[in-house]
Design a protein around this motif. Structure first.
Motif, short mmCIF file in Angstrom:
data_model
loop_
_atom_site.label_atom_id
_atom_site.label_comp_id
_atom_site.label_asym_id
_atom_site.label_seq_id
_atom_site.Cartn_x
_atom_site.Cartn_y
_atom_site.Cartn_z
N LEU A 57 0.81 -1.22 0.00
CA LEU A 57 0.00 0.00 0.00
C LEU A 57 0.84 1.27 0.00
CD1 LEU A 57 -2.85 -0.94 2.51
CD2 LEU A 57 -2.80 -1.20 0.03
N HIS A 58 2.14 1.11 -0.19
CA HIS A 58 3.02 2.30 -0.24
C HIS A 58 3.02 2.87 -1.66
CE1 HIS A 58 5.38 0.91 3.57
NE2 HIS A 58 4.10 1.13 3.79
N GLU A 59 1.83 3.25 -2.09
CA GLU A 59 1.61 3.84 -3.41
C GLU A 59 1.01 5.23 -3.24
OE1 GLU A 59 -0.91 1.20 -5.51
OE2 GLU A 59 0.50 -0.49 -5.48
N PRO A 60 1.06 6.06 -4.30
CA PRO A 60 0.59 7.46 -4.15
C PRO A 60 -0.78 7.60 -3.51
CG PRO A 60 1.69 7.19 -6.25
CD PRO A 60 1.64 5.83 -5.63
N MET A 61 -1.77 6.84 -3.97
CA MET A 61 -3.13 6.99 -3.45
C MET A 61 -3.18 6.77 -1.94
SD MET A 61 -6.48 4.69 -4.32
CE MET A 61 -7.92 4.75 -3.27
N TYR A 62 -2.48 5.73 -1.47
CA TYR A 62 -2.53 5.39 -0.05
C TYR A 62 -1.64 6.32 0.77
CZ TYR A 62 -4.73 1.34 -2.08
OH TYR A 62 -5.57 0.53 -2.80
N ALA A 66 -2.90 8.48 3.82
CA ALA A 66 -2.24 8.55 5.13
C ALA A 66 -2.06 10.01 5.57
CB ALA A 66 -0.88 7.85 5.07
N MET A 67 -1.73 10.89 4.61
CA MET A 67 -1.62 12.32 4.93
C MET A 67 -2.96 12.87 5.38
SD MET A 67 0.71 13.73 1.78
CE MET A 67 2.09 12.77 1.14
N LEU A 68 -4.02 12.46 4.68
CA LEU A 68 -5.37 12.93 5.03
C LEU A 68 -5.76 12.45 6.42
CD1 LEU A 68 -7.84 14.45 3.80
CD2 LEU A 68 -8.72 12.21 3.14
N ALA A 69 -5.44 11.20 6.74
CA ALA A 69 -5.76 10.64 8.06
C ALA A 69 -5.00 11.38 9.16
CB ALA A 69 -5.44 9.15 8.09
N ARG A 115 -5.36 20.88 0.57
CA ARG A 115 -4.34 20.59 -0.45
C ARG A 115 -4.16 19.09 -0.67
NH1 ARG A 115 -0.61 23.72 -3.12
NH2 ARG A 115 -2.38 25.15 -3.03
N VAL A 116 -4.33 18.27 0.38
CA VAL A 116 -4.24 16.81 0.20
C VAL A 116 -5.39 16.32 -0.67
CG1 VAL A 116 -4.39 14.58 1.38
CG2 VAL A 116 -2.97 16.39 2.34
N LEU A 117 -6.59 16.86 -0.46
CA LEU A 117 -7.73 16.49 -1.31
C LEU A 117 -7.48 16.88 -2.76
CD1 LEU A 117 -10.76 17.41 0.98
CD2 LEU A 117 -9.95 15.12 0.37
N MET A 118 -6.83 18.02 -2.95
CA MET A 118 -6.46 18.44 -4.30
C MET A 118 -5.46 17.46 -4.91
SD MET A 118 -4.49 21.82 -5.67
CE MET A 118 -2.91 20.97 -5.47
N ALA A 119 -4.46 17.05 -4.11
CA ALA A 119 -3.46 16.10 -4.60
C ALA A 119 -4.10 14.75 -4.93
CB ALA A 119 -2.36 15.92 -3.55
N MET A 120 -5.08 14.33 -4.13
CA MET A 120 -5.77 13.07 -4.40
C MET A 120 -6.58 13.16 -5.69
SD MET A 120 -6.94 12.05 -0.52
CE MET A 120 -7.48 10.38 -0.88
N VAL A 143 5.65 12.15 -4.30
CA VAL A 143 4.58 12.20 -3.31
C VAL A 143 5.10 12.77 -1.98
CG1 VAL A 143 2.99 10.81 -1.92
CG2 VAL A 143 3.26 10.34 -4.36
N VAL A 144 6.28 12.32 -1.57
CA VAL A 144 6.88 12.82 -0.32
C VAL A 144 7.15 14.32 -0.42
CG1 VAL A 144 8.91 12.74 1.17
CG2 VAL A 144 7.87 10.61 0.36
N LYS A 145 7.69 14.76 -1.57
CA LYS A 145 7.94 16.20 -1.76
C LYS A 145 6.64 16.99 -1.73
CE LYS A 145 12.28 15.81 -4.38
NZ LYS A 145 12.94 16.01 -5.69
N LEU A 146 5.59 16.44 -2.34
CA LEU A 146 4.28 17.10 -2.30
C LEU A 146 3.78 17.21 -0.87
CD1 LEU A 146 2.37 15.59 -5.36
CD2 LEU A 146 2.91 18.00 -4.99
N GLY A 147 3.98 16.13 -0.10
CA GLY A 147 3.55 16.14 1.30
C GLY A 147 4.25 17.20 2.11
N VAL A 148 5.56 17.33 1.91
CA VAL A 148 6.33 18.36 2.62
C VAL A 148 5.87 19.76 2.20
CG1 VAL A 148 8.64 19.36 2.92
CG2 VAL A 148 8.35 16.88 2.93
#
Length: 306
Positions: A57-62, A66-69, A115-120, A143-148
């Motif tokens: 599950l270590h894929e972009p969607m999940y 995880a960021m959303l959670a 912003r996470v919803l936008m990324a999703m 994905v990690v860079k987007l999260g940061v």
């Protein structure tokens, strides 16, 4: 009662009214809020645990999920314990710095969630419209860079809210007619010109919410166009189901948030009770709803829970 520091005067504490006009029902409302908070905490922690422990599950969607959670946990935990204390124990007083901390976490992580919803939405768009290039476009590093970047945007845009308020004098009135400290509610207690604060608040609202909503809307228009061109009716139905669940999550966040934002600035004739209930829905419903929707709609997570 008041403390002076750095040429500004602020109260030692504020009084949060909770939900005025419903004093006889506050115990029942507290049970409902507590149930929603427990569902939000258990659901989001479960999703985080499943994603962390399952390497598949270590894929972009999940990772975005995880960021959303994480955002949901912080957003709900920054307000719900105090809200329950007000309703159950009548602990209406909140210390000045705790109030500003609540302002910071509410607005910073509402920005992160947006912003996470936008990324999703963008991830969904790439997965449906460019399936063969999805893994090359949205790598784990991207994905990690987007999260940061999402986290930094929330922290940097919201920090001036608290810094500006902390340097301004307050009026004797310490009462906030809500269940938690929110930027506009605190701003109304200042005894000075707040036009700069309000202008900056509008800038943040439109640069965060406005931009994110625009990108999300364009993404889903493109997704729907691509879905309608699928040859298989079953594939179209499955894609529509996925999009519908995402849209429900987005609407659950943006509708009460937009109502609360507009009411603070323009809705002077909106009953206070209606405003307060929408303000509570804005912070209660999305953290509870997100793990339910994604847990039920996402087979990989649903199978691991069952």
């Amino acid at each position: 009662m008041f403390t002076s520091r750095n040429s500004s005067t602020h109260p030692m504490s504020f009084i949060l009214l909770g939900i005025p006009d419903l004093e006889n029902f506050q115990s029942w409302i507290a049970f409902l809020f507590c149930f929603m908070y427990v569902v939000a905490v258990v659901g989001n922690i479960t999703i985080l645990h499943i994603i962390r422990t399952d390497n598949t599950l270590h894929e972009p969607m999940y990772l975005f999920l995880a960021m959303l959670a994480t955002s949901d946990l912080i957003l709900s935990s920054s307000t719900q314990p105090k809200m329950l204390a007000i309703l159950w124990s009548h602990a209406h007083e909140i210390e000045y710095h705790s109030c500003l901390t609540q302002v910071f976490f509410i607005h910073a992580f509402a920005s992160v969630e947006s912003r996470v919803l936008m990324a999703m939405a963008l991830d969904c768009y790439v997965a449906i419209c460019f399936p063969l290039r999805h893994s090359n476009i949205l790598t784990t590093t991207v994905v990690v860079k987007l999260g940061v970047a999402v986290m930094l945007r929330g922290l940097l845009l919201v920090s001036p809210f608290c810094l500006m308020i902390s340097r301004m004098p307050f009026c004797p009135n310490r009462v906030i007619p809500q269940s938690y400290c929110e930027h506009m509610a605190v701003l109304k207690l200042l005894c000075t010109d707040t036009r700069v604060n309000r202008a900056y608040g509008l800038f943040v609202a439109f640069s965060v919410g406005g931009f994110d909503i625009l990108v999300i809307s364009v993404s889903y228009v493109m997704i729907l166009r691509a879905v309608l061109q699928l040859p298989s009716g079953e594939a179209r139905f499955k894609a529509f189901g996925t999009c519908a669940s995402h849209i429900c999550v987005i609407l659950a966040l943006y509708i009460p948030a937009l109502f609360t934002f507009l009411t603070h600035r323009f809705g002077h004739h909106v009953p206070q009770l209606v405003h307060i209930m929408f303000a509570n829905v804005y912070l209660l419903v999305p953290p509870m709803l997100n793990p339910i929707i994604y847990g039920v709609r996402t087979k990989q997570i649903r199978d691991r829970v069952i």
